[in-house]
Design an enzyme around this catalytic site. Structure first.
Site, mmCIF file in Angstrom:
data_model
loop_
_atom_site.group_PDB
_atom_site.id
_atom_site.type_symbol
_atom_site.label_atom_id
_atom_site.label_comp_id
_atom_site.label_asym_id
_atom_site.label_seq_id
_atom_site.Cartn_x
_atom_site.Cartn_y
_atom_site.Cartn_z
ATOM 1 N N GLN A 86 0.747 -1.430 0.222
ATOM 2 C CA GLN A 86 0.082 -0.180 0.450
ATOM 3 C C GLN A 86 0.957 1.231 0.519
ATOM 4 O O GLN A 86 2.353 1.062 0.489
ATOM 5 C CB GLN A 86 -0.866 -0.289 1.166
ATOM 6 C CG GLN A 86 -0.103 0.466 2.239
ATOM 7 C CD GLN A 86 -0.864 -0.344 4.350
ATOM 8 O OE1 GLN A 86 -1.336 0.801 4.290
ATOM 9 N NE2 GLN A 86 -1.610 -1.320 3.890
ATOM 10 N N HIS A 88 -0.458 5.593 1.197
ATOM 11 C CA HIS A 88 -1.034 6.693 1.327
ATOM 12 C C HIS A 88 -1.477 7.491 0.614
ATOM 13 O O HIS A 88 0.395 8.293 0.406
ATOM 14 C CB HIS A 88 -0.609 6.987 3.460
ATOM 15 C CG HIS A 88 -1.079 5.643 3.813
ATOM 16 N ND1 HIS A 88 -1.873 5.196 3.849
ATOM 17 C CD2 HIS A 88 -0.020 5.179 5.041
ATOM 18 C CE1 HIS A 88 -1.737 3.955 4.515
ATOM 19 N NE2 HIS A 88 -0.315 4.008 4.961
ATOM 20 N N GLU A 113 2.693 8.259 8.492
ATOM 21 C CA GLU A 113 2.967 6.948 9.938
ATOM 22 C C GLU A 113 2.782 7.377 9.824
ATOM 23 O O GLU A 113 4.751 7.196 9.686
ATOM 24 C CB GLU A 113 1.443 6.307 9.526
ATOM 25 C CG GLU A 113 1.832 5.616 8.882
ATOM 26 C CD GLU A 113 1.103 4.120 7.885
ATOM 27 O OE1 GLU A 113 0.044 4.268 7.703
ATOM 28 O OE2 GLU A 113 1.406 3.573 7.900
ATOM 29 N N ARG A 260 -4.246 0.202 -2.376
ATOM 30 C CA ARG A 260 -3.914 -1.352 -2.067
ATOM 31 C C ARG A 260 -3.330 -1.539 -3.291
ATOM 32 O O ARG A 260 -4.567 -1.651 -4.166
ATOM 33 C CB ARG A 260 -4.650 -1.937 -1.405
ATOM 34 C CG ARG A 260 -5.316 -1.534 0.019
ATOM 35 C CD ARG A 260 -6.354 -2.327 1.042
ATOM 36 N NE ARG A 260 -6.412 -2.469 2.299
ATOM 37 C CZ ARG A 260 -7.289 -1.195 2.407
ATOM 38 N NH1 ARG A 260 -7.932 -0.837 1.469
ATOM 39 N NH2 ARG A 260 -7.371 -0.472 4.049
#
Length: 396
Positions: A86, A88, A113, A260
């Site tokens: 994945q 983001h 993150e 994804r």
């Protein structure tokens, strides 16, 4: 305000009492009922609409009490099998994707993150150098054949991001049956090569969990990172990754946007991932995100975004009291070990809360400029906790 976290039962989580999320949920919520056959993957702490925390005393959701959203989302993860390959999106991409497909991309925010390992932790993070990818493609001939002569020759001629992009695009757009055949041939005929590259165990486990999935072959493109407890990785916008195994504390901007493309039964948006992802290599030895040490008890993980930072507090049981200086931003504390009496200022005046393993506490802006962790009675265990907050830190 003491909070109850929101537990997520995704398929990739650890089962029953083996899950750190389940253990913390049991300690946090007396009404939590453990099911040994259920997976417990994530505990969310914050105001995100998909898993908002609840104030224990009143039963109200935290967003209603605060009348706003926090800038961050705080989590504990317990991983038994791989999360998806994945990325983001950045802020502009997130706004566009949310507007175009709100059923898939549920908010307009970016999602940088930070993951801090609680146990030995395994992840794929960023592309390897083009030279290393070329070596793998040459060594594993079924993969070379799948990618094709033209793309492989370009990689040999120009070991750069464009060549890596050509090879990875070819991989991700190959038919599923061809992918499965390639993985099967590698699993059957290349055990020695997998073992010599320290890939045999992870290749076998990921392929068992997701048989014939294109994400299995990402092992030959992405850095395999092994973290020890306390070590961390930071993932900016569009940096490709997949968590594979272990427990971690995770903090991010307040978003649930994920693009994804493999190792998942969920929707795969391959075209968007290939459009968004950063193909420049990020070397394995540069991936650990090192915290800034304040003193002997406190370290701070300070990412290059304003949305969040994470403070770790580790206090030996012999210390009578420790004072932590903070600024006037709403914060969330989760306790992983030990017990302390948390002393802080609130709108209702001074307050003392006994915090133990599993305690989750919202620390209000009124608590600034400091909170105290005082020794509790008969506690001979060292204290360990994590605090998520807005990123107000400036490293000297």
């Amino acid at each position: 305000m003491e909070l109850t976290g929101w537990v997520k039962n995704y398929d990739w989580g650890r089962k029953g009492i083996n899950s750190a999320v389940a253990q913390l949920a049991m300690a946090n919520d007396p009404d939590f009922r453990l099911n040994e056959e259920e997976t417990y993957a994530e505990m969310w702490m914050g105001t995100h609409v998909c898993g908002v925390s609840v104030v224990k005393e009143t039963g109200e959701t935290l967003d209603r009490v605060l009348k706003k959203d926090l800038s961050y989302l705080f989590k504990v993860l317990s991983i038994n099998k791989a999360l998806s390959i994945q990325v983001h999106p950045n802020k502009c991409e997130a706004e566009r994707l949310h507007k175009e497909r709100p059923d898939i991309y549920k908010d307009p925010n970016h999602k940088p993150e930070l993951a801090i390992a609680l146990t030995p932790f395994l992840a794929l993070v960023g592309f390897m150098s083009a030279e290393d990818i070329m070596d793998y493609i040459d060594e594993f001939q079924p993969l070379s054949k799948l990618i094709g002569k033209e793309a492989v020759e370009q990689l040999h001629d120009s070991t750069d991001a464009e060549s890596v992009k050509l090879c990875y695009e070819k991989l991700m757009k190959t038919e599923e049956l061809v992918i499965a055949k390639c993985i099967s041939e590698i699993a059957k005929d290349y055990q020695t090569e997998l073992k010599s590259n320290d890939l045999l165990d992870v290749f076998t486990k990921v392929n068992n969990d997701f048989p014939g999935d294109v994400g299995v072959l990402s092992l030959f493109f992405l850095n395999l990172i092994r973290l020890q407890p306390g070590q961390a990785i930071y993932l900016g916008a569009n940096e490709i990754h997949a968590y594979l195994d272990g427990d971690c504390v995770e903090c991010m901007a307040c978003s649930d946007n994920v693009i994804r493309a493999g190792l998942t039964p969920k929707y795969k948006d391959v075209d968007q991932l290939l459009e968004s992802v950063i193909f420049e290599s990020s070397y394995k030895d540069r991936k650990e995100f090192v915290p800034y040490r304040i003193d002997g008890q406190v370290q701070v993980y300070i990412p290059p975004v304003s949305d969040f930072a994470v403070i770790t507090v580790n206090i030996e049981h012999t210390v009578e009291s420790y004072t932590l200086e903070i600024q006037a931003f709403g914060s969330i504390l989760i306790v992983l070990k030990g017990s302390r009496i948390l002393k802080l200022k609130t709108q209702q005046g001074d307050k003392e809360i006994l915090v133990t393993r599993g305690s989750i506490v919202y620390i209000p802006v009124e608590a600034a400029p400091e909170i105290d962790f005082a020794k509790s009675d008969d506690c001979d265990e060292d204290f360990s906790g994590y605090i998520a907050t807005s990123n107000y830190f400036r490293v000297p």
